[in-house]
Design a protein around this motif. Structure first.
Motif, PDB file in Angstrom:
ATOM      1  N   GLY A   2       0.815  -1.207   0.000  1.00  0.00           N
ATOM      2  CA  GLY A   2       0.000   0.000   0.000  1.00  0.00           C
ATOM      3  C   GLY A   2       0.849   1.257   0.000  1.00  0.00           C
ATOM      4  N   HIS A   3       1.923   1.235   0.790  1.00  0.00           N
ATOM      5  CA  HIS A   3       2.848   2.377   0.796  1.00  0.00           C
ATOM      6  C   HIS A   3       3.526   2.536  -0.561  1.00  0.00           C
ATOM      7  CE1 HIS A   3       2.990   1.881   5.383  1.00  0.00           C
ATOM      8  NE2 HIS A   3       2.247   2.922   5.097  1.00  0.00           N
ATOM      9  N   LEU A   4       3.888   1.416  -1.180  1.00  0.00           N
ATOM     10  CA  LEU A   4       4.474   1.473  -2.517  1.00  0.00           C
ATOM     11  C   LEU A   4       3.477   2.059  -3.514  1.00  0.00           C
ATOM     12  CD1 LEU A   4       6.739   0.760  -4.534  1.00  0.00           C
ATOM     13  CD2 LEU A   4       5.659  -1.482  -4.757  1.00  0.00           C
ATOM     14  N   GLY A   5       2.208   1.684  -3.386  1.00  0.00           N
ATOM     15  CA  GLY A   5       1.178   2.226  -4.258  1.00  0.00           C
ATOM     16  C   GLY A   5       1.034   3.725  -4.116  1.00  0.00           C
ATOM     17  N   ILE A   6       1.086   4.211  -2.876  1.00  0.00           N
ATOM     18  CA  ILE A   6       1.013   5.659  -2.644  1.00  0.00           C
ATOM     19  C   ILE A   6       2.204   6.357  -3.287  1.00  0.00           C
ATOM     20  CG2 ILE A   6       1.138   7.436  -0.853  1.00  0.00           C
ATOM     21  CD1 ILE A   6      -0.474   5.481   0.926  1.00  0.00           C
ATOM     22  N   MET A   7       3.379   5.784  -3.148  1.00  0.00           N
ATOM     23  CA  MET A   7       4.570   6.398  -3.741  1.00  0.00           C
ATOM     24  C   MET A   7       4.491   6.384  -5.274  1.00  0.00           C
ATOM     25  SD  MET A   7       6.157   7.507  -1.210  1.00  0.00           S
ATOM     26  CE  MET A   7       7.604   8.083  -2.024  1.00  0.00           C
ATOM     27  N   LEU A   8       3.951   5.315  -5.849  1.00  0.00           N
ATOM     28  CA  LEU A   8       3.802   5.259  -7.303  1.00  0.00           C
ATOM     29  C   LEU A   8       2.844   6.337  -7.808  1.00  0.00           C
ATOM     30  CD1 LEU A   8       3.644   1.420  -7.983  1.00  0.00           C
ATOM     31  CD2 LEU A   8       5.494   2.991  -8.581  1.00  0.00           C
ATOM     32  N   ILE A   9       1.754   6.538  -7.088  1.00  0.00           N
ATOM     33  CA  ILE A   9       0.802   7.572  -7.501  1.00  0.00           C
ATOM     34  C   ILE A   9       1.426   8.957  -7.381  1.00  0.00           C
ATOM     35  CG2 ILE A   9      -1.368   8.695  -6.879  1.00  0.00           C
ATOM     36  CD1 ILE A   9      -2.454   5.917  -6.237  1.00  0.00           C
ATOM     37  N   ILE A  10       2.136   9.201  -6.295  1.00  0.00           N
ATOM     38  CA  ILE A  10       2.788  10.509  -6.128  1.00  0.00           C
ATOM     39  C   ILE A  10       3.818  10.735  -7.224  1.00  0.00           C
ATOM     40  CG2 ILE A  10       4.345  11.814  -4.635  1.00  0.00           C
ATOM     41  CD1 ILE A  10       2.807  10.616  -2.249  1.00  0.00           C
ATOM     42  N   CYS A  11       4.602   9.706  -7.520  1.00  0.00           N
ATOM     43  CA  CYS A  11       5.611   9.846  -8.583  1.00  0.00           C
ATOM     44  C   CYS A  11       4.959  10.059  -9.945  1.00  0.00           C
ATOM     45  CB  CYS A  11       6.513   8.624  -8.628  1.00  0.00           C
ATOM     46  SG  CYS A  11       7.646   8.527  -7.239  1.00  0.00           S
ATOM     47  N   SER A  12       3.812   9.424 -10.185  1.00  0.00           N
ATOM     48  CA  SER A  12       3.149   9.607 -11.484  1.00  0.00           C
ATOM     49  C   SER A  12       2.565  11.007 -11.613  1.00  0.00           C
ATOM     50  CB  SER A  12       2.057   8.562 -11.686  1.00  0.00           C
ATOM     51  OG  SER A  12       0.956   8.798 -10.824  1.00  0.00           O
ATOM     52  N   TRP A  13       2.370  11.706 -10.503  1.00  0.00           N
ATOM     53  CA  TRP A  13       1.909  13.092 -10.571  1.00  0.00           C
ATOM     54  C   TRP A  13       3.079  14.060 -10.724  1.00  0.00           C
ATOM     55  CZ3 TRP A  13      -1.616  12.833  -5.658  1.00  0.00           C
ATOM     56  CH2 TRP A  13      -2.806  12.178  -5.979  1.00  0.00           C
ATOM     57  N   ILE A  14       4.208  13.750 -10.066  1.00  0.00           N
ATOM     58  CA  ILE A  14       5.326  14.685 -10.019  1.00  0.00           C
ATOM     59  C   ILE A  14       6.179  14.617 -11.293  1.00  0.00           C
ATOM     60  CG2 ILE A  14       7.493  15.188  -8.813  1.00  0.00           C
ATOM     61  CD1 ILE A  14       6.070  14.435  -6.227  1.00  0.00           C
ATOM     62  N   VAL A  15       6.464  13.420 -11.785  1.00  0.00           N
ATOM     63  CA  VAL A  15       7.365  13.273 -12.932  1.00  0.00           C
ATOM     64  C   VAL A  15       6.862  14.031 -14.166  1.00  0.00           C
ATOM     65  CG1 VAL A  15       8.347  11.592 -14.548  1.00  0.00           C
ATOM     66  CG2 VAL A  15       8.421  11.149 -12.094  1.00  0.00           C
ATOM     67  N   PRO A  16       5.594  13.976 -14.532  1.00  0.00           N
ATOM     68  CA  PRO A  16       5.155  14.771 -15.682  1.00  0.00           C
ATOM     69  C   PRO A  16       5.299  16.279 -15.472  1.00  0.00           C
ATOM     70  CG  PRO A  16       3.561  13.064 -15.244  1.00  0.00           C
ATOM     71  CD  PRO A  16       4.525  13.057 -14.107  1.00  0.00           C
ATOM     72  N   LYS A  17       5.196  16.725 -14.240  1.00  0.00           N
ATOM     73  CA  LYS A  17       5.365  18.165 -13.957  1.00  0.00           C
ATOM     74  C   LYS A  17       6.815  18.599 -14.161  1.00  0.00           C
ATOM     75  CE  LYS A  17       1.238  18.831 -11.997  1.00  0.00           C
ATOM     76  NZ  LYS A  17       0.204  19.522 -12.657  1.00  0.00           N
ATOM     77  N   LEU A  18       7.767  17.690 -13.915  1.00  0.00           N
ATOM     78  CA  LEU A  18       9.184  18.025 -14.065  1.00  0.00           C
ATOM     79  C   LEU A  18       9.628  18.003 -15.520  1.00  0.00           C
ATOM     80  CD1 LEU A  18      10.686  15.974 -11.099  1.00  0.00           C
ATOM     81  CD2 LEU A  18      10.220  18.421 -11.186  1.00  0.00           C
ATOM     82  N   ALA A  19       8.969  17.215 -16.337  1.00  0.00           N
ATOM     83  CA  ALA A  19       9.369  17.072 -17.734  1.00  0.00           C
ATOM     84  C   ALA A  19       8.883  18.193 -18.606  1.00  0.00           C
ATOM     85  CB  ALA A  19       8.886  15.757 -18.290  1.00  0.00           C
TER      86      ALA A  19
END
Length: 70
Positions: free
Chosen positions: A53-70
């Motif tokens: 579940g913690h990994l899932g939360i981190m995956l969702i956060i990363c999927s929101w942040i990475v497109p913003k950085l690119a």
């Protein structure tokens, strides 16, 4: 990134299902033996599902942040 977010959502759903299942089973154990107060043992399955579940939360956060950085 949509796939990463979907996998994260699935992992969180699995964690929530396991959490609700173990809470229901713990409630029934407490109702049966209210006179006996024994420490609650956390099973390995519950620990693993919590980590997923913690990994899932981190995956969702990363999927929101990475497109913003690119």
């Amino acid at each position: 990134m949509d796939i990463v977010s979907d996998v994260g959502s699935i992992l969180i759903c699995i964690d929530l299902a396991m959490f609700l299942h173990f809470n229901k089973s713990m409630a029934s154990i407490k109702m049966k033996g209210t006179s006996q107060q024994s420490p609650v043992q956390v099973s390995t399955v519950e620990k693993v599902s919590r980590k997923l579940g913690h990994l899932g939360i981190m995956l969702i956060i990363c999927s929101w942040i990475v497109p913003k950085l690119a």
